[in-house]
Scaffold this active site. Structure first.
Site, PDB file in Angstrom:
ATOM      1  N   ARG A 184       0.815  -1.220   0.000  1.00 43.82           N
ATOM      2  CA  ARG A 184       0.000   0.000   0.000  1.00 43.82           C
ATOM      3  C   ARG A 184       0.849   1.270   0.000  1.00 43.82           C
ATOM      4  NH1 ARG A 184      -2.391  -3.609  -1.270  1.00 43.82           N
ATOM      5  NH2 ARG A 184      -4.357  -4.467  -0.504  1.00 43.82           N
ATOM      6  N   SER A 233     -11.527  -0.190   3.017  1.00 39.55           N
ATOM      7  CA  SER A 233     -10.668  -0.676   4.102  1.00 39.55           C
ATOM      8  C   SER A 233     -10.048   0.498   4.848  1.00 39.55           C
ATOM      9  CB  SER A 233      -9.567  -1.575   3.547  1.00 39.55           C
ATOM     10  OG  SER A 233     -10.110  -2.750   2.990  1.00 39.55           O
ATOM     11  N   GLU A 303      -5.190   3.271   6.363  1.00 42.26           N
ATOM     12  CA  GLU A 303      -5.111   3.095   4.905  1.00 42.26           C
ATOM     13  C   GLU A 303      -5.885   4.227   4.226  1.00 42.26           C
ATOM     14  OE1 GLU A 303      -6.398  -0.156   1.490  1.00 42.26           O
ATOM     15  OE2 GLU A 303      -5.638  -0.880   3.406  1.00 42.26           O
TER      16      GLU A 303
END
EC number: 1.3.1.98
Length: 311
Positions: A184, A233, A303
């Protein structure tokens, strides 16, 4: 617009110098809540929707370097704070949402193209390997920046190169190796806007590709609160752990703050039940992080991107 070098302002506050092309749009005090999945947050000082890559490059080249710039895709992985964003938001719309097959395994995708469009175009061209993008609620620009992934695959597995407009207005082509992908994360320069990307898959049969897309869609429907106001998420999976499991074990399933709630269906999703503010959602996320740290000793990392100023 404040921050346009040497421009002054035309009547109504729009910049004289670096004026956008006829089909581009520049909006002052633009509401961002309708453009993000949480449906919360304040306004952008300016919202720019370019019609062409050239217009975007020219506009940024004339924009004072002190003005913050925020690229905006589908607004799925984003909290805009209630005081809004005190700079320029760049939204890539339909002119940047085209996808085409270059050969039997390669796709050229606009930075504003959705994961659904990329995967369905790949299916029609018999290109397998990008089905996972069907499950990510975002656009190509976001996938490239955040190394978006799901179901065992991530952008780093399929990206060949991307074209970006730097904050200075300069154009560059970056290869996947230059982005130094990790989980990520990428080394995409701060303020850079991805205007297109080249993905490479492998030869496949459209029927088999569609079957995999259907499997992914069914899995998401069963496990995620897709019909809610959410941001996707919330936290990254820590090494050796699943974020949702840590949240659940910390007793946060269904936890509320105002009209913000931890999803009962998937505990790594935060929800706006109707009238939550961005402050409610962010504070709930921080409470979850605190409880997880106390329970397991693990510090969850956001995130979801959080931008702007508090009200």
């Amino acid at each position: 617009m404040p921050g346009i070098a040497g421009s002054g302002e035309a009547e109504g506050g729009a910049p004289r110098q670096a004026a956008p092309a006829a089909q581009s749009r520049l909006t002052q005090n633009a509401a961002l809540a309708p453009l993000v999945w949480f449906k919360t947050g304040g306004k952008a000082a300016w919202l720019f929707e370019p019609a062409t890559v050239e217009d975007l490059a020219k506009f940024l080249a004339n924009l004072d370097a002190s003005v913050p710039v925020l690229p905006l895709g589908l607004g799925s992985n984003l909290i805009v704070r209630d005081g809004g964003f005190p700079g320029l938001v760049v939204r890539l719309g339909k002119p940047f949402a085209k996808v085409e097959a270059l050969d039997a395994t390669t796709l050229r995708c606009g930075g504003g193209a959705s994961g659904i469009l990329v995967s369905s175009t790949a299916r029609d061209a018999g290109i397998a390997g990008v089905e996972f993008l069907r499950s990510i609620p975002g656009t190509v620009g976001g996938f490239v920046r955040m190394n978006g992934g799901a179901y065992g695959r991530e952008t780093a597995d399929v990206l060949v190169e991307c074209d970006v407009i730097l904050r200075s207005g300069a154009r560059r082509t970056l290869t996947a190796s230059e982005l130094n992908y990790t989980y990520r994360h990428s080394d995409l320069p701060a303020g850079a806007i991805v205007v297109s990307a080249t993905f490479r898959g492998e030869p496949g049969q459209p029927a088999a590709i569609q079957a995999e897309m259907d499997r992914i869609a069914a899995s998401r429907e069963a496990s995620q609160p897709l019909r809610s106001k959410t941001g996707g998420s919330t936290f990254k999976n820590p090494p050796g752990h699943k974020a949702w499991q840590l949240v659940d074990e910390a007793g946060c399933r269904g936890l509320k703050r105002g009209d913000a709630q931890v999803s009962d269906k998937h505990t790594n999703f935060l929800l706006n039940l109707g009238n939550a503010t961005s402050a409610d959602i962010e504070a709930l996320g921080e409470e979850v992080r605190t409880r997880v740290k106390e329970k397991s000793g693990v510090t969850l990392e956001w995130e979801i991107q959080r931008v702007g100023v508090a009200k």
